[in-house]
Design a protein around this motif. Structure first.
Motif, mmCIF file in Angstrom:
data_model
loop_
_atom_site.group_PDB
_atom_site.id
_atom_site.type_symbol
_atom_site.label_atom_id
_atom_site.label_comp_id
_atom_site.label_asym_id
_atom_site.label_seq_id
_atom_site.Cartn_x
_atom_site.Cartn_y
_atom_site.Cartn_z
ATOM 1 N N GLU A 186 42.723 72.545 22.309
ATOM 2 C CA GLU A 186 42.493 73.878 21.741
ATOM 3 C C GLU A 186 42.793 73.886 20.244
ATOM 4 O OE1 GLU A 186 44.881 76.426 24.219
ATOM 5 O OE2 GLU A 186 43.369 76.444 25.830
ATOM 6 N N GLU A 187 43.880 73.253 19.848
ATOM 7 C CA GLU A 187 44.219 73.170 18.419
ATOM 8 C C GLU A 187 43.146 72.397 17.659
ATOM 9 O OE1 GLU A 187 45.654 72.940 14.613
ATOM 10 O OE2 GLU A 187 46.302 74.324 16.170
ATOM 11 N N THR B 176 39.809 74.096 16.704
ATOM 12 C CA THR B 176 39.770 75.037 15.580
ATOM 13 C C THR B 176 39.418 74.325 14.278
ATOM 14 O OG1 THR B 176 42.121 74.833 15.024
ATOM 15 C CG2 THR B 176 41.521 76.496 16.689
ATOM 16 N N GLU C 159 48.741 70.054 30.579
ATOM 17 C CA GLU C 159 49.019 71.226 29.742
ATOM 18 C C GLU C 159 49.101 70.867 28.257
ATOM 19 O OE1 GLU C 159 49.766 75.067 28.458
ATOM 20 O OE2 GLU C 159 48.972 74.358 30.360
ATOM 21 N N SER C 160 49.845 69.805 27.928
ATOM 22 C CA SER C 160 49.988 69.456 26.514
ATOM 23 C C SER C 160 48.656 69.004 25.918
ATOM 24 C CB SER C 160 51.069 68.382 26.315
ATOM 25 O OG SER C 160 50.701 67.149 26.888
ATOM 26 N N CYS C 161 47.848 68.328 26.702
ATOM 27 C CA CYS C 161 46.537 67.889 26.206
ATOM 28 C C CYS C 161 45.562 69.057 26.092
ATOM 29 C CB CYS C 161 45.984 66.784 27.097
ATOM 30 S SG CYS C 161 46.876 65.226 26.890
ATOM 31 N N ARG C 162 45.683 70.042 26.960
ATOM 32 C CA ARG C 162 44.871 71.249 26.829
ATOM 33 C C ARG C 162 45.197 71.959 25.525
ATOM 34 N NH1 ARG C 162 45.742 76.196 27.025
ATOM 35 N NH2 ARG C 162 47.792 76.035 27.980
ATOM 36 N N ARG C 163 46.497 72.073 25.226
ATOM 37 C CA ARG C 163 46.916 72.707 23.968
ATOM 38 C C ARG C 163 46.405 71.924 22.759
ATOM 39 N NH1 ARG C 163 51.998 72.764 26.373
ATOM 40 N NH2 ARG C 163 52.687 71.260 24.827
ATOM 41 N N LEU C 164 46.486 70.604 22.820
ATOM 42 C CA LEU C 164 46.002 69.779 21.720
ATOM 43 C C LEU C 164 44.495 69.949 21.542
ATOM 44 C CD1 LEU C 164 46.199 67.657 19.510
ATOM 45 C CD2 LEU C 164 46.249 65.893 21.302
ATOM 46 N N THR D 78 52.124 67.170 18.574
ATOM 47 C CA THR D 78 52.132 68.440 19.314
ATOM 48 C C THR D 78 52.229 68.218 20.822
ATOM 49 O OG1 THR D 78 49.711 68.649 19.501
ATOM 50 C CG2 THR D 78 50.750 69.543 17.495
ATOM 51 N N LEU D 79 52.033 66.976 21.279
ATOM 52 C CA LEU D 79 52.154 66.656 22.703
ATOM 53 C C LEU D 79 53.610 66.571 23.151
ATOM 54 C CD1 LEU D 79 49.463 63.820 22.941
ATOM 55 C CD2 LEU D 79 49.240 66.171 23.781
ATOM 56 N N ASP D 80 54.524 66.544 22.204
ATOM 57 C CA ASP D 80 55.952 66.390 22.511
ATOM 58 C C ASP D 80 56.230 65.141 23.348
ATOM 59 O OD1 ASP D 80 56.718 68.697 21.090
ATOM 60 O OD2 ASP D 80 56.258 69.961 22.827
#
Length: 158
Positions: free
Chosen positions: A27-28, A31, A20-25, A12-14
């Protein structure tokens, strides 16, 4: 957490461990259950530990030179962030460097910095529980901690 699950999350880090990509990871990952967050942290630490080898750590920084044009060595921190960048690049890259050290070399460039990946498990845990995580993993990810990867250090310490 299985390696397949770990690498699916890393995907998911592309390919890059940006803020930004690590923040998204994070957050995922937040969950997921706490055991899955811990499992991610364990796999991440192991992936970094396996890369903690002399053949990678003694490579110079790709786009820097020291005084008089000599190679610029990686510091312990730069080597850690470089290993994070290799992990962030994904499973195929991570696996390939073990067979060809030259595939690791480009990640020593100042254009790559995987430091943000270090904070993903802690941030995910905090998001999931509302508490700071004071954790230890089975494998140490700090540079030069893999005694098998640094044979001359192992003999010097004994």
């Amino acid at each position: 957490m299985t390696w397949a699950d770990f690498w699916a999350l890393i995907a998911t880090l592309d390919g890059e461990a940006t803020e930004e990509s690590c923040r998204r990871l994070a957050e995922e990952l937040s969950t997921r259950s706490v055991p899955e967050i811990i499992g991610f942290a364990e796999r991440h630490a192991e992936a970094l530990h396996r890369l903690d080898q002399e053949k990678f750590g003694t490579l110079p920084v790709a786009d820097l030179t020291a005084r008089y044009g000599s190679p610029f060595p990686q510091s312990a921190d730069v080597f850690l962030y470089t290993r994070c960048a290799v992990v962030a690049a994904g499973q195929a890259v991570w696996e390939s460097v073990f067979f060809d050290v030259e595939k690791f070399a480009p990640y020593t460039s100042t254009a790559y910095d995987g430091e943000w990946l270090l904070y993903v498990p802690d941030k995910a845990y905090e998001l999931a529980t509302g508490e700071e995580w004071h954790r230890r993993t089975r494998y140490c990810s700090e540079s030069y901690s893999n005694r098998d990867g640094w044979p001359h250090l192992r003999t010097e310490r004994n």
